[in-house]
Design an enzyme around this catalytic site. Structure first.
Site, PDB file in Angstrom:
ATOM      1  N   ASP A 139      67.049  30.131 104.009  1.00 23.69           N
ATOM      2  CA  ASP A 139      66.727  31.343 103.152  1.00 23.69           C
ATOM      3  C   ASP A 139      66.419  30.296 101.735  1.00 23.69           C
ATOM      4  O   ASP A 139      66.675  31.096 100.871  1.00 23.69           O
ATOM      5  CB  ASP A 139      67.550  32.155 103.097  1.00 23.69           C
ATOM      6  CG  ASP A 139      67.388  33.736 102.342  1.00 23.69           C
ATOM      7  OD1 ASP A 139      66.313  33.883 102.157  1.00 23.69           O
ATOM      8  OD2 ASP A 139      68.265  34.214 101.852  1.00 23.69           O
TER       9      ASP A 139
ATOM     10  N   ASN B  29      57.810  38.572 101.854  1.00 26.16           N
ATOM     11  CA  ASN B  29      57.708  39.350 100.577  1.00 26.16           C
ATOM     12  C   ASN B  29      57.366  38.842  99.544  1.00 26.16           C
ATOM     13  O   ASN B  29      57.880  38.497  98.494  1.00 26.16           O
ATOM     14  CB  ASN B  29      59.338  39.417 100.705  1.00 26.16           C
ATOM     15  CG  ASN B  29      60.250  38.063 100.287  1.00 26.16           C
ATOM     16  OD1 ASN B  29      59.624  37.098 100.443  1.00 26.16           O
ATOM     17  ND2 ASN B  29      61.252  38.176  99.349  1.00 26.16           N
TER      18      ASN B  29
ATOM     19  N   HIS C  34      61.355  30.836 101.933  1.00 32.19           N
ATOM     20  CA  HIS C  34      60.397  31.591 101.135  1.00 32.19           C
ATOM     21  C   HIS C  34      59.800  30.565 100.445  1.00 32.19           C
ATOM     22  O   HIS C  34      60.168  29.617  99.780  1.00 32.19           O
ATOM     23  CB  HIS C  34      61.248  32.394 100.194  1.00 32.19           C
ATOM     24  CG  HIS C  34      62.134  33.641 100.698  1.00 32.19           C
ATOM     25  ND1 HIS C  34      61.490  34.916 100.875  1.00 32.19           N
ATOM     26  CD2 HIS C  34      63.299  33.460 101.247  1.00 32.19           C
ATOM     27  CE1 HIS C  34      62.635  35.555 101.542  1.00 32.19           C
ATOM     28  NE2 HIS C  34      63.631  34.839 101.367  1.00 32.19           N
TER      29      HIS C  34
ATOM     30  N   HIS D 121      63.782  30.145 108.321  1.00 36.13           N
ATOM     31  CA  HIS D 121      64.001  31.471 107.328  1.00 36.13           C
ATOM     32  C   HIS D 121      63.707  30.747 106.103  1.00 36.13           C
ATOM     33  O   HIS D 121      64.537  30.116 105.694  1.00 36.13           O
ATOM     34  CB  HIS D 121      65.221  32.079 107.315  1.00 36.13           C
ATOM     35  CG  HIS D 121      65.243  33.393 106.328  1.00 36.13           C
ATOM     36  ND1 HIS D 121      65.576  34.685 106.508  1.00 36.13           N
ATOM     37  CD2 HIS D 121      64.980  33.384 105.010  1.00 36.13           C
ATOM     38  CE1 HIS D 121      65.377  35.446 105.536  1.00 36.13           C
ATOM     39  NE2 HIS D 121      64.947  34.578 104.676  1.00 36.13           N
TER      40      HIS D 121
ATOM     41  N   HIS E 241      66.798  41.824 107.697  1.00 32.21           N
ATOM     42  CA  HIS E 241      67.772  41.546 106.548  1.00 32.21           C
ATOM     43  C   HIS E 241      68.791  42.408 106.690  1.00 32.21           C
ATOM     44  O   HIS E 241      68.314  43.687 106.626  1.00 32.21           O
ATOM     45  CB  HIS E 241      67.004  41.768 105.050  1.00 32.21           C
ATOM     46  CG  HIS E 241      67.914  41.716 103.917  1.00 32.21           C
ATOM     47  ND1 HIS E 241      67.831  40.397 103.097  1.00 32.21           N
ATOM     48  CD2 HIS E 241      69.019  42.363 103.490  1.00 32.21           C
ATOM     49  CE1 HIS E 241      68.677  40.584 102.190  1.00 32.21           C
ATOM     50  NE2 HIS E 241      69.456  41.444 102.336  1.00 32.21           N
TER      51      HIS E 241
ATOM     52  N   LYS F 224      59.200  40.814 109.826  1.00 30.02           N
ATOM     53  CA  LYS F 224      60.394  40.995 108.911  1.00 30.02           C
ATOM     54  C   LYS F 224      60.576  42.397 108.686  1.00 30.02           C
ATOM     55  O   LYS F 224      60.012  43.191 107.908  1.00 30.02           O
ATOM     56  CB  LYS F 224      60.149  40.009 107.863  1.00 30.02           C
ATOM     57  CG  LYS F 224      61.541  40.310 106.957  1.00 30.02           C
ATOM     58  CD  LYS F 224      62.588  39.515 107.322  1.00 30.02           C
ATOM     59  CE  LYS F 224      63.770  39.487 106.651  1.00 30.02           C
ATOM     60  NZ  LYS F 224      64.194  38.319 105.789  1.00 30.02           N
TER      61      LYS F 224
ATOM     62  N   HIS G 186      70.445  35.379 107.632  1.00 27.20           N
ATOM     63  CA  HIS G 186      71.483  34.789 106.845  1.00 27.20           C
ATOM     64  C   HIS G 186      72.661  35.550 106.947  1.00 27.20           C
ATOM     65  O   HIS G 186      73.045  36.456 106.056  1.00 27.20           O
ATOM     66  CB  HIS G 186      70.882  34.841 105.298  1.00 27.20           C
ATOM     67  CG  HIS G 186      69.973  36.118 104.878  1.00 27.20           C
ATOM     68  ND1 HIS G 186      70.521  37.367 105.403  1.00 27.20           N
ATOM     69  CD2 HIS G 186      68.667  36.251 104.531  1.00 27.20           C
ATOM     70  CE1 HIS G 186      69.533  38.392 105.012  1.00 27.20           C
ATOM     71  NE2 HIS G 186      68.419  37.665 104.266  1.00 27.20           N
TER      72      HIS G 186
ATOM     73  N   ARG H 263      56.832  31.480  98.552  1.00 32.17           N
ATOM     74  CA  ARG H 263      56.056  32.122  97.440  1.00 32.17           C
ATOM     75  C   ARG H 263      54.590  31.842  97.468  1.00 32.17           C
ATOM     76  O   ARG H 263      54.070  31.538  98.515  1.00 32.17           O
ATOM     77  CB  ARG H 263      56.437  31.779  95.800  1.00 32.17           C
ATOM     78  CG  ARG H 263      58.017  31.930  95.819  1.00 32.17           C
ATOM     79  CD  ARG H 263      58.616  32.936  96.226  1.00 32.17           C
ATOM     80  NE  ARG H 263      60.044  33.049  95.916  1.00 32.17           N
ATOM     81  CZ  ARG H 263      61.025  33.915  96.312  1.00 32.17           C
ATOM     82  NH1 ARG H 263      60.583  34.586  97.419  1.00 32.17           N
ATOM     83  NH2 ARG H 263      62.053  33.758  96.011  1.00 32.17           N
TER      84      ARG H 263
HETATM   85  C1  NCD Z   1      65.297  36.364  98.688  1.00 30.97           C
HETATM   86  C2  NCD Z   1      63.952  36.112  97.804  1.00 30.97           C
HETATM   87  O1  NCD Z   1      64.332  36.033  96.570  1.00 30.97           O
HETATM   88  O2  NCD Z   1      62.711  36.169  98.344  1.00 30.97           O
HETATM   89  N1  NCD Z   1      66.527  36.053  97.917  1.00 30.97           N
HETATM   90  C3  NCD Z   1      67.603  35.874  98.312  1.00 30.97           C
HETATM   91  O3  NCD Z   1      68.560  35.968  97.903  1.00 30.97           O
HETATM   92  N2  NCD Z   1      67.840  35.443  99.755  1.00 30.97           N
HETATM   93  C4  NCD Z   1      65.206  37.458  99.586  1.00 30.97           C
HETATM   94  C5  NCD Z   1      66.102  37.651 100.579  1.00 30.97           C
HETATM   95  O4  NCD Z   1      65.849  36.916 101.829  1.00 30.97           O
HETATM   96  O5  NCD Z   1      66.877  38.377 100.628  1.00 30.97           O
HETATM   97 ZN    ZN Z   2      65.483  35.438 102.494  1.00 31.73          ZN
END
Ligand code: NCD
Ligand code: ZN
Length: 349
Positions: A247, A41, A15, A13, A136, A99, A174, A17
């Site tokens: 995450d 996302n 991110h 998991h 989520h 997701k 998470h 960007r």
């Molecule tokens: C994540 C994000 O910033 O994209 N933020 C977070 O607090 N975990 C989104 C997510 O996984 O909830």
């Molecule tokens: Zn996340």
């Protein structure tokens, strides 16, 4: 045991960007992990296989060539995702999950699902094609207390979803509560779960006691000490359906240190080192490999990585901040030390 060599771990998991920050974010994960499930996302969200292909190409362009790192792509489920899109995703070979963000649950989730029932056909197609669903798991009613949102999701939403789609593979992302740990333990074999370093290391005092710490604000929000303890117990237990998912969620410093700060902890630069601390502290270092490198690959039906990494018990200072395109970003533990360091990444024999 002052060094530890383990099968190269994966991050289930993550991110990353998009745009110019990719080259500041991707190398941290590529140095440590073999593969990562990359969250969709973005703005706009990654809703088609074609968008996922283009995003994957941009990630690969920012990946150090010798790292061998593989981004495993995901699609963002909406009320309008069609079975045909699911079939395209499953056929391409590099989309590995879809997701589900309940609309409004977290960062960039405005296009998320308003009612899971609207996605029934897409979920049936996923079960048919063997494509898993990452969730989520929080209810989003504004009147629901933020500390109860995960717990309520389990029985209100997740249990009926598992019942309605008896062949769908699901990862509850998470975990933050003892309730979620129990739910996963009692759940079917096709239910897995990821656990982040911040939820293993911190409770809500680290967010709110003695001053508000925006860099510890993430969703689902940090919970009580007894929840943290249940998460550690699950992670080190050897139970095959708990596995690593950082995450890591980068936001520029200014977006975090703000009157309305973004949710997300940036742990990628020291992620496996933080998990090593947790397992070491619990007297369970020998179990780190299963959690970090074996359970997730097995759950996703992917081969385990052929190469290894070596960690060393030797304190490393964590920088106060790091570059993030034209801005800066504050990593987890900024200005502090982490007890383990990455010594080497070792090629497959
Ligand atoms: C994540 C994000 O910033 O994209 N933020 C977070 O607090 N975990 C989104 C997510 O996984 O909830
Ligand atoms: Zn996340």
């Amino acid at each position: 045991m002052d060094t530890l060599t383990l099968t190269r771990p994966d991050d289930w998991h993550l991110h990353l960007r998009d745009g110019p920050v990719l080259e500041h974010v991707v190398p941290w994960s590529a140095e440590r992990f073999g593969r990562a499930i990359v969250m969709p996302n973005l703005i706009p969200p990654v809703v088609t296989t074609e968008q996922a292909r283009a995003y994957r190409d941009r990630i690969l362009a920012a990946t150090p060539a010798d790292s061998g790192f593989q981004p495993l792509m995901t699609l963002y489920l909406t009320d309008n995702t069609t079975p045909a899109e699911i079939e395209r995703a499953a056929a391409c070979g590099w989309v590995h999950a879809v997701k589900l963000y309940p609309a409004g649950a977290t960062t960039n989730s405005d296009s998320g699902v308003t009612d899971i029932a609207r996605c029934a056909d897409a979920l049936d197609a996923m079960a048919e094609q063997g494509l898993g669903l990452c969730i989520h798991g929080e209810v989003t009613r504004p009147e629901t207390d933020i500390f109860d949102r995960e717990k309520l999701f389990l029985h209100e939403r997740l249990a009926p979803l598992l019942e309605r789609h008896p062949r769908l593979r699901v990862v509850l992302e998470h975990l933050t509560t003892a309730d979620a740990v129990d739910f996963v333990r009692q759940g079917p074999e096709r239910l897995g779960a990821t656990i982040t370093p911040q939820h293993l290391l911190l409770n809500r005092n680290a967010l709110l006691a003695g001053g508000i710490r925006p860099h510890h604000y993430c969703l689902p929000i940090l919970k009580r000490e007894r929840d943290r303890e249940a998460l550690v117990e699950a992670a080190v237990s050897g139970h095959p359906r708990f596995f690593l998912g950082t995450d890591s969620a980068p936001h520029a410093r200014g977006a975090k240190e703000s009157a309305c700060g973004c949710a997300g902890v940036f742990s990628a630069p020291l992620a496996i080192e933080l998990y090593a601390e947790v397992f070491d502290e619990a007297g369970a270092l020998a179990r780190l490999e299963e959690f970090a490198a074996l359970h997730g690959a097995d759950f996703y039906g992917l081969p385990r990585n052929p190469d290894t990494i070596t960690l060393e018990r030797a304190p490393r200072s964590v920088p106060d901040q790091l570059p993030y395109a034209t801005e800066t970003i504050i990593p987890m533990r900024a200005g502090g030390t982490v007890a383990w360091r990455l010594k080497s990444a070792n090629p497959a024999p």
